[in-house]
Design an enzyme around this catalytic site. Structure first.
Site, PDB file in Angstrom:
ATOM      1  N   ASP A   1       6.479  24.733   6.203  1.00 17.08           N
ATOM      2  CA  ASP A   1       6.350  25.541   4.989  1.00 17.08           C
ATOM      3  C   ASP A   1       6.296  24.640   3.760  1.00 17.08           C
ATOM      4  O   ASP A   1       5.468  24.837   2.861  1.00 17.08           O
ATOM      5  CB  ASP A   1       7.537  26.508   4.896  1.00 17.08           C
ATOM      6  CG  ASP A   1       7.542  27.306   3.605  1.00 17.08           C
ATOM      7  OD1 ASP A   1       6.657  28.157   3.431  1.00 17.08           O
ATOM      8  OD2 ASP A   1       8.419  27.062   2.757  1.00 17.08           O
TER       9      ASP A   1
ATOM     10  N   GLU B   1       3.088  27.380  10.642  1.00 12.61           N
ATOM     11  CA  GLU B   1       3.874  26.436   9.850  1.00 12.61           C
ATOM     12  C   GLU B   1       4.516  25.382  10.756  1.00 12.61           C
ATOM     13  O   GLU B   1       4.555  24.194  10.405  1.00 12.61           O
ATOM     14  CB  GLU B   1       4.938  27.175   9.053  1.00 12.61           C
ATOM     15  CG  GLU B   1       4.362  28.025   7.920  1.00 12.61           C
ATOM     16  CD  GLU B   1       5.402  28.864   7.205  1.00 12.61           C
ATOM     17  OE1 GLU B   1       5.123  29.311   6.078  1.00 12.61           O
ATOM     18  OE2 GLU B   1       6.496  29.075   7.765  1.00 12.61           O
TER      19      GLU B   1
END
Length: 234
Positions: free
Chosen positions: A51, A123
């Site tokens: 992320d 992610e």
């Protein structure tokens, strides 16, 4: 649960991992841990790292490639590019769901098609690529598979991004030029002024429009110019 051979995933993303265990780790959903004697950790820590990497790479790309986009506009664009729907869309393109290690219950509930689960796994995959291949390869993956494809979708008229930003993205990607706005006229007193604004590209008038403020006139102008360019009438 029969999973696809991970070599197929490596081929689809054009990344061959040195550490195959790291790739597998990125694909382990927490629900699978109770059914596995092999995996002791899910992909959640990789997801956390991915992320941060995704936000950094996207912010840097926008900063370097769109110097005239304001901070607010860049924030809006980045939010869209790193959003769950955008990541899930990319995950489906590479068929990521078919490679995930999920519990039987998660599979039965449609886990392989859940936006949140797919986005989180994307992610984690980004982080795994970074740890295994380094930042350059990771950037290339994010730009090729997430940023550039989704920016094209934004150019098709996503209203979460301003018309001026969309026009700038289109002119830069298509002509490597920036649009230039100029006030053509202003009529009436300041509190009831009507502005007419034109937008030029390479000294050629693309469109002109009016508005109750300069900002509104530019927005209307950009909207007309977008329609013209997207229909290849320039």
């Amino acid at each position: 649960m029969k999973l696809k051979n991970l070599k197929e995933l490596e081929r689809s993303i054009s990344v061959v991992f040195n550490d195959k265990a790291l790739l597998k780790q990125a694909l382990v959903h927490r629900s699978y841990l109770n059914e596995s004697d092999v995996f002791k950790e899910s992909n959640e820590r990789l997801e956390f790292l991915g992320d941060s990497l995704l936000n950094f790479i996207t912010a840097e790309y926008l900063y370097l490639n769109y110097p005239d986009v304001s901070e607010g506009e860049a924030t809006d664009i980045r939010s869209l590019l790193v959003s769950k729907p955008a990541l899930a869309k990319t995950a489906r393109k590479i068929d990521l769901g078919s490679f995930l290690f999920l519990s039987k219950g998660e599979v039965a509930s449609g886990g392989k098609e859940k936006d949140t689960l797919l986005a989180d796994s994307m992610e984690a995959l980004i982080a795994a690529i970074y740890l295994d291949q380094g930042l350059t390869v990771c950037k290339d993956f994010v730009i090729r598979f997430i940023i550039k494809p989704y920016l094209k979708d934004l150019l098709k008229g996503n209203k979460a991004v301003s018309e001026k930003t969309l026009l700038q993205q289109l002119t830069q990607s298509k002509y490597h030029l920036l649009p230039e706005y100029k006030v053509i006229s202003k009529q009436g007193p300041d509190h009831k002024a009507v502005y007419e604004v034109g937008v030029w590209l390479n000294n050629k008038l693309l469109a002109k429009a009016k508005g109750s403020s300069k900002k509104q006139a530019e927005k209307n102008c950009a909207k007309l110019a977008l329609t013209k360019l997207q229909s290849d009438k320039f």
